[in-house]
Design a protein around this motif. Structure first.
Motif, mmCIF file in Angstrom:
data_model
loop_
_atom_site.group_PDB
_atom_site.id
_atom_site.type_symbol
_atom_site.label_atom_id
_atom_site.label_comp_id
_atom_site.label_asym_id
_atom_site.label_seq_id
_atom_site.Cartn_x
_atom_site.Cartn_y
_atom_site.Cartn_z
ATOM 1 N N TYR A 3 -39.497 118.540 68.933
ATOM 2 C CA TYR A 3 -39.073 118.825 70.487
ATOM 3 C C TYR A 3 -39.395 120.346 70.445
ATOM 4 C CZ TYR A 3 -36.352 114.516 70.646
ATOM 5 O OH TYR A 3 -36.133 113.332 70.569
ATOM 6 N N ALA A 4 -40.259 120.695 71.552
ATOM 7 C CA ALA A 4 -40.696 122.090 71.758
ATOM 8 C C ALA A 4 -40.489 122.294 73.348
ATOM 9 C CB ALA A 4 -42.039 122.158 71.335
ATOM 10 N N GLY A 5 -40.836 123.808 73.511
ATOM 11 C CA GLY A 5 -40.880 124.075 74.800
ATOM 12 C C GLY A 5 -39.597 124.834 75.206
ATOM 13 N N ASP A 6 -39.752 125.893 76.291
ATOM 14 C CA ASP A 6 -38.746 126.853 76.780
ATOM 15 C C ASP A 6 -37.530 126.177 76.932
ATOM 16 O OD1 ASP A 6 -40.416 125.854 78.974
ATOM 17 O OD2 ASP A 6 -39.200 127.435 80.137
ATOM 18 N N SER A 7 -37.452 124.854 77.528
ATOM 19 C CA SER A 7 -36.285 124.056 78.047
ATOM 20 C C SER A 7 -35.582 123.711 76.825
ATOM 21 C CB SER A 7 -36.585 122.808 78.721
ATOM 22 O OG SER A 7 -37.414 123.024 79.953
ATOM 23 N N VAL A 8 -36.329 123.436 75.563
ATOM 24 C CA VAL A 8 -35.280 123.024 74.545
ATOM 25 C C VAL A 8 -34.897 124.237 73.591
ATOM 26 C CG1 VAL A 8 -35.804 122.061 72.081
ATOM 27 C CG2 VAL A 8 -37.022 121.194 74.072
ATOM 28 N N ARG A 9 -35.695 125.380 73.896
ATOM 29 C CA ARG A 9 -35.320 126.798 73.422
ATOM 30 C C ARG A 9 -34.035 127.233 73.849
ATOM 31 N NH1 ARG A 9 -36.594 126.627 68.376
ATOM 32 N NH2 ARG A 9 -38.391 125.697 67.990
ATOM 33 N N ARG A 10 -33.840 126.721 75.069
ATOM 34 C CA ARG A 10 -32.689 127.321 75.725
ATOM 35 C C ARG A 10 -31.665 126.541 75.721
ATOM 36 N NH1 ARG A 10 -36.523 129.092 79.967
ATOM 37 N NH2 ARG A 10 -36.470 127.135 80.737
ATOM 38 N N LEU A 11 -31.696 125.339 75.067
ATOM 39 C CA LEU A 11 -30.551 124.420 74.702
ATOM 40 C C LEU A 11 -29.584 124.976 73.585
ATOM 41 C CD1 LEU A 11 -32.125 120.849 74.512
ATOM 42 C CD2 LEU A 11 -30.499 121.658 76.348
ATOM 43 N N SER A 12 -28.119 124.868 73.545
ATOM 44 C CA SER A 12 -27.499 125.283 72.486
ATOM 45 C C SER A 12 -27.504 124.296 71.152
ATOM 46 C CB SER A 12 -25.840 125.012 73.114
ATOM 47 O OG SER A 12 -25.595 123.462 73.253
#
Length: 464
Positions: free
Chosen positions: A198-207
């Motif tokens: 899983y990648a992308g800025d949305s994933v990076r913002r997940l806790s």
């Protein structure tokens, strides 16, 4: 250019057979009550566990949440695991251990799960641990015995798949919605034979809690396992955990962990992109996690489909007691459940409590925290009182109503809004009807008695 999968696989591969299978070293082996047959097989060989310091027992699937075990046979299963652990000199998070909890909750909580490790457990949702940039997958009973005896496992390397999620998730939309959205789009076998990164800025913002939920559900889309490359969010979560490295050892480990990512321009066998802004709160309507739609949608009609797909949808609708074309928000529920390895962490409980505070549930339900430590923390924050004041039952720790093995179950024909990972026929009890959704969505359903879009309740709450 190498992928995260390339790096982790090569780091654990001891040798490769002529047919291409890899013998992999196992860093953490987690066993629960269902492992008793594997221990029995070990006993017939008069063998010991190869690495008792890397093997950890957990009582969770059959753990009683309301005082007493469901039957003498279940009590014996729990006792057998605890005695096997004592006999072989391994740590066991048993019923009376203050660290006890669901295996995929306490592994990360205790710092047993670390970036770069290979984690095995005789449970399909072991993919949860991949949220830390680890190789983590469930194994069968025979494989459990093999790992106990050798601390290794034979595996065929899966293909690589990347799911990139870009943009901002809407208020009221979280990791559970994201997971169900991609499974609905690609199907229950859409990732079959692949390891997902899983990648992308949305994933990076997940806790980390959100990432664990996302990886937990990977297998519901057919994947062998899911992963998220570790970053500062990961390191901050791991630091200070009981089994995590500390001091300079942690600093040296972090230097290595920072290399655990796919290189720029790395090629994947399958590449999928999603727009986070297009994802709404999701609920399932059928008997597979792929039977998922935005809560604002209607029950699909088999008449609009063809072949075996039409037959499958018709059978699911019949089992669930639904009518094609009916608005999902018109579906009345009988009870709710908040818990499981998917959504029983403190962040999940807080999300549900934020909807329930000051409101009253129109249906009964259970709330089961994912570990004893989470239970203590939730009670310190007063979340237990929010649930009980709303009319829900605050119970003990375990897998509970997710698998209906400990006496907690949904009665035949009854409909449950649930934070769990599977809505298969009979999963929560014989002839039970399960609708999967996020903790906040389950709380919304509890308040209204129907499948409900949580967003107006959030808006109403924010306006106060």
């Amino acid at each position: 250019m190498t992928t995260l999968l390339d790096k982790l696989w090569s780091a654990h591969e001891i040798r490769r057979s002529e047919d291409g299978r890899s013998l992999l070293w196992v860093d953490r082996h987690l066993v629960h009550e269902g492992s008793n047959h594997a221990f029995a097989k070990l006993a017939t060989r008069v063998a010991s566990i190869a690495e008792p310091g890397l093997t950890f027992g957990v009582v969770d699937h059959y753990a009683p949440t309301r005082g007493t075990t469901a039957s003498p046979a279940i009590a014996q299963m729990i006792k057998t695991l605890e005695s096997n652990a004592k006999r072989h000199g391994m740590t066991c998070f048993g019923l009376n251990d203050p660290r006890q909890g669901i295996v995929h909750v306490i592994g990360p909580e205790q710092g047993l799960t670390l970036p770069g490790l290979l984690v095995n457990c005789g449970d399909s949702h072991t993919s949860t641990h991949g949220a830390f940039g680890a190789l983590a997958f469930g194994i069968g009973a025979t494989e459990v015995a093999h790992v106990l005896a050798t601390q290794t496992i034979w595996q065929s390397r899966p293909k690589s798949m990347r799911i990139t999620v870009s943009g901002n998730l809407q208020p009221g939309v979280g990791a559970k919605d994201l997971a169900l959205a991609w499974i609905a789009k690609l199907g229950a076998d859409g990732a079959q034979g692949h390891a997902i990164e899983y990648a992308g800025d949305s994933v990076r913002r997940l806790s980390m809690e959100g990432r664990m939920t996302l990886c937990n559900l990977s297998i519901e889309g057919g994947a062998r396992f899911g992963m998220v490359a570790p970053d500062e969010t990961t390191f901050a979560y791991v630091k200070g955990r009981p089994y995590a490295p500390s001091g300079q050892t942690f600093e040296r480990a972090q230097v290595y962990w920072e290399t655990l990512k796919s290189e720029t321009n790395a090629e994947f066998d399958l590449d999928i992109s999603l727009d986070a802004a297009e994802i709404a709160p999701i609920v399932t309507w059928g008997t597979s996690p792929e039977d998922a739609l935005p809560v604002t949608a209607t029950v699909p009609s088999p008449a609009n489909l063809s072949g075996t797909n039409a037959e499958r949808v018709a059978a699911a609708i019949d089992y669930m007691g639904l009518v094609p074309g009916r608005a999902l928000t018109e579906i009345q529920i009988d009870q709710v459940f908040i818990g499981s390895c998917t959504n029983a962490r403190i962040e999940d409980l807080r999300a549900a409590a934020a909807i329930l505070v000051g409101r009253h549930a129109k249906v009964p339900g259970l709330v089961s925290p994912g570990s004893q430590q989470i239970k203590v923390q939730a009670e310190a924050e007063g979340l237990d009182h929010i649930f009980t004041d709303a009319g829900l039952e605050w119970v003990g720790v375990g897998c509970s109503m997710c698998v209906a093995m400990n006496g907690d179950h949904v009665a035949p024909g009854k409909r449950c809004a649930s934070t769990t990972n599977r809505n298969f026929r009979g999963r929560q009890g014989r002839d039970a009807r399960t609708h999967l959704m996020s903790p906040a969505m389950v709380a919304a359903a509890a308040v209204t008695g129907y499948l409900t879009d949580v967003r107006p309740l959030l808006t109403e709450r924010n306006a106060i």
